[in-house]
Design an enzyme around this catalytic site. Structure first.
Site, mmCIF file in Angstrom:
data_model
loop_
_atom_site.group_PDB
_atom_site.id
_atom_site.type_symbol
_atom_site.label_atom_id
_atom_site.label_comp_id
_atom_site.label_asym_id
_atom_site.label_seq_id
_atom_site.Cartn_x
_atom_site.Cartn_y
_atom_site.Cartn_z
ATOM 1 N N ARG A 90 0.817 -1.208 0.000
ATOM 2 C CA ARG A 90 0.000 0.000 0.000
ATOM 3 C C ARG A 90 0.853 1.261 0.000
ATOM 4 N NH1 ARG A 90 -2.667 0.852 5.492
ATOM 5 N NH2 ARG A 90 -4.527 -0.294 4.915
ATOM 6 N N TYR A 91 1.963 1.214 0.728
ATOM 7 C CA TYR A 91 2.870 2.363 0.797
ATOM 8 C C TYR A 91 4.070 2.070 -0.098
ATOM 9 C CZ TYR A 91 0.455 3.311 5.280
ATOM 10 O OH TYR A 91 -0.451 3.551 6.266
ATOM 11 N N ARG A 94 7.319 0.038 1.804
ATOM 12 C CA ARG A 94 7.153 -1.137 2.669
ATOM 13 C C ARG A 94 5.914 -1.919 2.281
ATOM 14 N NH1 ARG A 94 5.577 3.630 4.624
ATOM 15 N NH2 ARG A 94 4.042 3.873 6.286
ATOM 16 N N CYS A 103 -3.876 -17.382 13.913
ATOM 17 C CA CYS A 103 -3.365 -16.679 15.095
ATOM 18 C C CYS A 103 -3.507 -17.592 16.310
ATOM 19 C CB CYS A 103 -4.169 -15.415 15.366
ATOM 20 S SG CYS A 103 -4.124 -14.250 14.011
ATOM 21 N N CYS A 107 -8.891 -12.324 18.333
ATOM 22 C CA CYS A 107 -9.366 -11.133 19.023
ATOM 23 C C CYS A 107 -10.693 -10.759 18.380
ATOM 24 C CB CYS A 107 -8.378 -9.988 18.839
ATOM 25 S SG CYS A 107 -6.666 -10.515 19.047
ATOM 26 N N CYS A 110 -10.850 -7.976 15.786
ATOM 27 C CA CYS A 110 -9.811 -7.977 14.751
ATOM 28 C C CYS A 110 -10.264 -7.265 13.478
ATOM 29 C CB CYS A 110 -9.429 -9.407 14.395
ATOM 30 S SG CYS A 110 -8.197 -9.487 13.082
ATOM 31 N N ARG A 112 -8.955 -7.749 10.685
ATOM 32 C CA ARG A 112 -8.844 -8.675 9.556
ATOM 33 C C ARG A 112 -9.675 -9.922 9.822
ATOM 34 N NH1 ARG A 112 -3.055 -7.687 8.913
ATOM 35 N NH2 ARG A 112 -3.192 -5.987 7.441
ATOM 36 N N ASP A 271 -10.966 -0.121 14.000
ATOM 37 C CA ASP A 271 -11.359 -0.133 12.589
ATOM 38 C C ASP A 271 -12.820 -0.531 12.443
ATOM 39 O OD1 ASP A 271 -8.874 0.596 11.340
ATOM 40 O OD2 ASP A 271 -8.106 -1.349 12.008
ATOM 41 N N ASP A 308 -6.671 4.078 10.518
ATOM 42 C CA ASP A 308 -6.432 3.496 9.209
ATOM 43 C C ASP A 308 -7.640 3.901 8.361
ATOM 44 O OD1 ASP A 308 -5.362 1.857 7.177
ATOM 45 O OD2 ASP A 308 -4.537 0.520 8.719
ATOM 46 N N LYS A 315 -2.611 4.747 7.114
ATOM 47 C CA LYS A 315 -2.762 5.201 8.505
ATOM 48 C C LYS A 315 -2.287 6.647 8.630
ATOM 49 C CE LYS A 315 -1.659 0.611 10.322
ATOM 50 N NZ LYS A 315 -1.221 -0.026 9.055
#
Ligand SMILES: *Cc1c(COP(=O)(O)O)cnc(C)c1O
Ligand code: SF4
Length: 351
Positions: A90-91, A94, A103, A107, A110, A112, A271, A308, A315
């Site tokens: 996206r950037y 990086r 995971c 959570c 989350c 995602r 988010d 974000d 972000k």
């Protein structure tokens, strides 16, 4: 090597973590987003406390079925920046490298959550080759961020292979790993894992933690093992309603990071992931907390409060801002002045 994680509704009921009367509703929750609670996190839950901050993060709740119209399946626009499977670029300098979507814990908030918890999303060896080829072909990628999923649940030998591959790409100068493992399944941070993380290039570990209670003796030991091995650590925290959105908890968490040689990095505004409204605070509330942190707590304890932007725009820091242009009394040269606010709320003129 580890005691079993809780992964089913029936084990949640057996362990008195959910009410039997909620079971049929929770069945629908679990169809959308898997359950996983490591034994370490399970042991930490105070079952007599209806507001236990550990249970709230990992035990599925019927409120997850309330989908607000502003929530999305892809809240931060990962899909439009997925260049090849497993790479989100996206950037310019990086990219994320997502070898797996598994995971140690799931959570409930989350961002995602539509992707994680699906082992079938794990990259095949061909997809892995394509991902490395993409990174290799894009000279502008200076940093690769391994995330997921949680890369530290990989076997150290496999993790080492991935790190070696990235290490071999000249233009990749920094490797970053996003993880919850040191806290939620500390036993995985053994000597083998620490060795796997070491390479010629700097490997940073970014730890996700949301409440000071997460810093158990074992967690502290795991973080120390990483930092003692020369691995710099940073933190990320999600601002969560009735969990860490009060100054006592938030400041205690930031101090925990610093005491454990982990530099607070990001405080994420929640988010717009589906079914997470009960976790979200307002931005004004987040800014108010950031103001309470500033000045009263060490400068090292200050994270950057970020949003974000939905749609994949990245972000950005969302304040609070301490400086404003003040045109009211522009001087004789018609130059604007600034009005700066100090941490106590006093305002000052800056020419
Ligand atoms: C969060 C994120 C990053 C990392 O951003 P930093 O501001 O460098 O921490 C990189 N790529 C994507 C797609 C992200 O979502
Ligand atoms: S560890 Fe990270 S990716 Fe995994 S469920 Fe939690 S927030 Fe999502």
């Amino acid at each position: 090597m580890n005691k079993k994680s809780i992964r089913t509704l029936s084990s949640l009921t057996q362990n008195d973590l959910v009410k039997k009367s909620d079971l049929s509703t929770l069945q629908k929750v679990v169809e959308n987003f898997s359950i996983s609670i490591t034994d370490q996190m399970h042991q930490l839950i105070d079952k007599s406390d209806p507001d236990d901050p550990i249970a709230k993060q990992f035990v599925p709740h019927i409120k997850e079925l309330n989908i607000s119209p502003i929530e999305h399946t892809d809240p931060i626009g990962d899909d439009i920046h997925t260049t090849v499977k497993g790479v989100i670029h996206r950037y310019p300098d990086r990219c994320l490298f997502v070898p797996l979507h598994v995971c140690p814990v799931y959570c409930r908030f989350c961002f995602r959550k539509e992707k994680v918890g699906t082992p079938s999303e794990t990259l095949t060896s061909e997809e892995l080759e394509n991902a490395f080829t993409y990174i290799n072909d894009h000279q502008e990628i200076w940093e690769v961020i391994m995330t997921g999923g949680d890369p530290l649940i990989l076997k150290p030998t496999l993790l080492k292979k991935f790190i070696d591959r990235l290490n071999a790409i000249d233009h990749v100068e920094v490797i970053r790993i996003h993880t919850r493992v040191p806290i939620v399944e500390s036993v995985r941070i053994n000597a083998e894992m620490v060795t796997a993380l070491k390479c010629d290039k700097p490997v940073y570990v970014l730890l996700h933690a949301n409440h000071p209670k997460e810093f158990t003796k074992d967690a502290i030991k795991a973080c120390a093992a990483l930092v003692d091995a020369g691995i710099p650590m940073l933190s990320q925290t999600t601002l969560l309603k009735n969990l860490n959105d009060d100054i006592e908890t938030l400041s205690a968490l930031m101090r925990c990071f610093i005491k454990n040689r982990i530099k607070p990095y990001y405080l994420h505004h929640g988010d717009l992931a589906k079914g997470t409204e009960h976790f979200r605070t307002s931005i004004a509330e987040g800014q108010r907390l950031m103001k309470q942190l500033r000045g009263r707590f060490s400068g090292m304890c200050q994270p950057t409060y970020v949003l974000d932007i939905p749609g994949g725009h990245g972000k950005v820091p969302i304040g609070p801002s301490y400086i404003q242009m003040d045109n009211r009394d522009a001087d004789i040269h018609n130059e604007a002045h600034y009005c700066v606010e100090d941490y106590r709320g006093g305002t000052h003129h800056y020419p």
